[in-house]
Design a protein around this motif. Sequence first.
Motif, PDB file in Angstrom:
ATOM      1  N   CYS A  66       0.267   2.787   5.427  1.00 32.48           N
ATOM      2  CA  CYS A  66      -0.314   1.888   6.414  1.00 32.48           C
ATOM      3  C   CYS A  66      -0.591   2.703   7.668  1.00 32.48           C
ATOM      4  O   CYS A  66       0.327   3.284   8.261  1.00 32.48           O
ATOM      5  N   VAL A  67      -1.851   2.753   8.064  1.00 28.96           N
ATOM      6  CA  VAL A  67      -2.264   3.485   9.266  1.00 28.96           C
ATOM      7  C   VAL A  67      -2.491   2.476  10.383  1.00 28.96           C
ATOM      8  O   VAL A  67      -3.253   1.522  10.213  1.00 28.96           O
ATOM      9  N   THR A  95       0.842  -1.188   0.000  1.00 32.58           N
ATOM     10  CA  THR A  95       0.000   0.000   0.000  1.00 32.58           C
ATOM     11  C   THR A  95       0.878   1.238   0.000  1.00 32.58           C
ATOM     12  O   THR A  95       2.099   1.146   0.194  1.00 32.58           O
ATOM     13  N   GLY A 112     -10.386   2.683   0.582  1.00 37.71           N
ATOM     14  CA  GLY A 112      -9.512   2.296   1.684  1.00 37.71           C
ATOM     15  C   GLY A 112      -9.908   0.938   2.242  1.00 37.71           C
ATOM     16  O   GLY A 112     -11.066   0.522   2.145  1.00 37.71           O
ATOM     17  N   VAL A 118     -14.135   5.911   4.635  1.00 42.32           N
ATOM     18  CA  VAL A 118     -12.821   5.410   4.193  1.00 42.32           C
ATOM     19  C   VAL A 118     -13.004   4.304   3.166  1.00 42.32           C
ATOM     20  O   VAL A 118     -12.373   4.293   2.093  1.00 42.32           O
ATOM     21  N   SER A 169      -6.800  10.657   9.189  1.00 39.35           N
ATOM     22  CA  SER A 169      -5.638  10.598   8.289  1.00 39.35           C
ATOM     23  C   SER A 169      -5.988   9.842   7.017  1.00 39.35           C
ATOM     24  O   SER A 169      -5.696  10.297   5.903  1.00 39.35           O
ATOM     25  N   ALA A 170      -6.593   8.670   7.178  1.00 39.17           N
ATOM     26  CA  ALA A 170      -6.932   7.843   6.016  1.00 39.17           C
ATOM     27  C   ALA A 170      -7.867   8.572   5.064  1.00 39.17           C
ATOM     28  O   ALA A 170      -7.671   8.545   3.836  1.00 39.17           O
ATOM     29  N   VAL A 186      -4.572   3.402   0.815  1.00 34.35           N
ATOM     30  CA  VAL A 186      -4.444   3.374   2.282  1.00 34.35           C
ATOM     31  C   VAL A 186      -4.968   2.052   2.841  1.00 34.35           C
ATOM     32  O   VAL A 186      -6.047   1.586   2.468  1.00 34.35           O
ATOM     33  N   THR A 187      -4.180   1.480   3.760  1.00 33.36           N
ATOM     34  CA  THR A 187      -4.577   0.290   4.508  1.00 33.36           C
ATOM     35  C   THR A 187      -4.535   0.626   5.996  1.00 33.36           C
ATOM     36  O   THR A 187      -3.543   1.161   6.483  1.00 33.36           O
ATOM     37  N   VAL A 188      -5.621   0.322   6.695  1.00 28.71           N
ATOM     38  CA  VAL A 188      -5.720   0.615   8.127  1.00 28.71           C
ATOM     39  C   VAL A 188      -5.723  -0.691   8.900  1.00 28.71           C
ATOM     40  O   VAL A 188      -6.492  -1.610   8.599  1.00 28.71           O
ATOM     41  N   LEU A 200      -6.928   9.441   1.246  1.00 29.98           N
ATOM     42  CA  LEU A 200      -7.721   8.856   0.155  1.00 29.98           C
ATOM     43  C   LEU A 200      -8.311   9.933  -0.750  1.00 29.98           C
ATOM     44  O   LEU A 200      -8.362   9.763  -1.980  1.00 29.98           O
TER      45      LEU A 200
END
Length: 427
Positions: A33-34, A30, A201, A196, A44-45, A55-57, A49
Motif C-alpha cells: 500500500c503506497v 494488496t 496497479g 501504474v 515506487s509503485a 500495488v494499491t495507491v 509492479l
Amino acid sequence: MANTSYPASYYAASANPAPSRPALQDDVETDVCVIGAGYTGLSSALFLLEHGFKVTVLEAAKVGFGASGRNGGQIVNSYSRDIDVIERSVGPQQAQLLGNMAFEGGRIIRERVAKYQIQCDLKDGGVFAALTAKQMGHLESQKRLWERFGHTQLELLDQRRIREVVACEEYVGGMLDMSGGHIHPLNLALGEAAAVESLGGVIYEQSPAVRIERGASPVVHTPQGKVRAKFIIVAGNAYLGNLVPELAAKSMPCGTQVIATEPLGDELAHRLLPQDYCVEDCNYLLDYYRLTGDKRLIFGGGVVYGARDPANIEAIIRPKMLKAFPQLKDVKIDYAWTGNFLLTLSRLPQVGRLGDNIYYSQGCSGHGVTYTHLAGKVLAEALRGQAERFDAFADLPHYPFPGGQLLRTPFAAMGAWYYGLRDKLGV
C-alpha cells in the motif's frame, strides 16, 4: 466527503486528460500500500509492479496534487546538499554510494517518458547561473566534484557564453548541465499514474490515510475503507500531516511561489532563452525559470516557512522576474500559485523503515523532481531484499528542529534571512 481539486495553476489548466479515479469504499488486500500519488509514490509503485508486486495507491486528493504537480518543472541533478557535504558528514564509502546515485533520477524520468510514451514537454538542458565571482568559483568546484562521480555532460559558461543561452544581464557566468532539463510536472505525474494502472496497479483518489494500524499485517485506514498489506510505503512528503508523528518531528513544510506569464510568442521567448534551457541562479534563496510548451515563462522563487499561502503571490515573484528580465515589464501574469515542499534540518532526504514493514522517503528540501524518482527505485529494491542503496540513505544522520514544532518555523526563517543577506552582499 469533500472533493479536493487541483489548485488554480497553469499546470492544472494545461493538464492532459485523465480519468477521475474513485475513492476507496471497501476493504482490500494488496502486497504494497503506497500512501501518496506524487512522484515518490508513483515511482515506487511502477518499479514494484514491474517486478510482480500487487500495488494499491491511496491519494488524499488527486494524482500529483502536491509538489509533484506544482513545482518549477526542472530536472536538477544531485541533492539539496551536494556530495562533498555528504562526504564530510558520513565519510567516503557511504558518500561514494550516494554520489553514484546523484545523477540517476533524471535518467529514470527519461526512461519512463520513453517507455510509457508520456507527453510532458520534456526538454534537455539546465543552467546554473552565477551572480558573483564567488558563485562562479563554486560552480567550477561543483563541475570537478560531479566529474569525479562520472557526470560529464557539463560545460562552464563565461560571461559571453551565458549571454548566448539566457538574455539576463545579471549573470557573470554559469554551468550548463545537458542531463538537466525541464518538463510539465503534472503531466509527468499523470503519465506515470496511467503507467501504474496499465500494469495492474490501483489508484484511489480522495482517499486520505487517516490511521495506520501497525503490526505483522499493517492496515491503512481511510474515511470509507481500509487496505491490508504486507508492506506500506509512506510517500506523503509535505502533505502527510501528522499521520506518522515520528516523521513530522524531523521535518517542516515550506511553501514556494510560482507564476506563469501570458504566452510570449516565439520571437520574445527565443530572445529570452534561445536554446530553451531551464535556469536557476546560485543564491541560497534562489530564483528559477523556464519556458513552457506554449512559450509562457514559468518563474518561481521565495520560501514561506511553515507553508502559509501568501495573500499576493504575484507581488512577491513579479519583481524577481523583472529584475532578471526588465523587458517583460508589460507582460501579463496569467497564473500564480503556491506549493509545499518538505524541509529537513540537514537538507538531505529522510529515508527509513518503521518496524519491519513500513518504509518511507521524505524531505527533498526543494530538490525533489529527480530525487523522488530515484527514491521510488531504492524503496522498491529494499522491499525486494536489496537494501544496500536504501541503507546508504537510511544511515544519513537526521535531527529534530531546535525547539520542536513551536520554534522550527522562526528558527528556519532566521537562518534563511542570514543567507539571504549574504546573497545580497555577495559574500
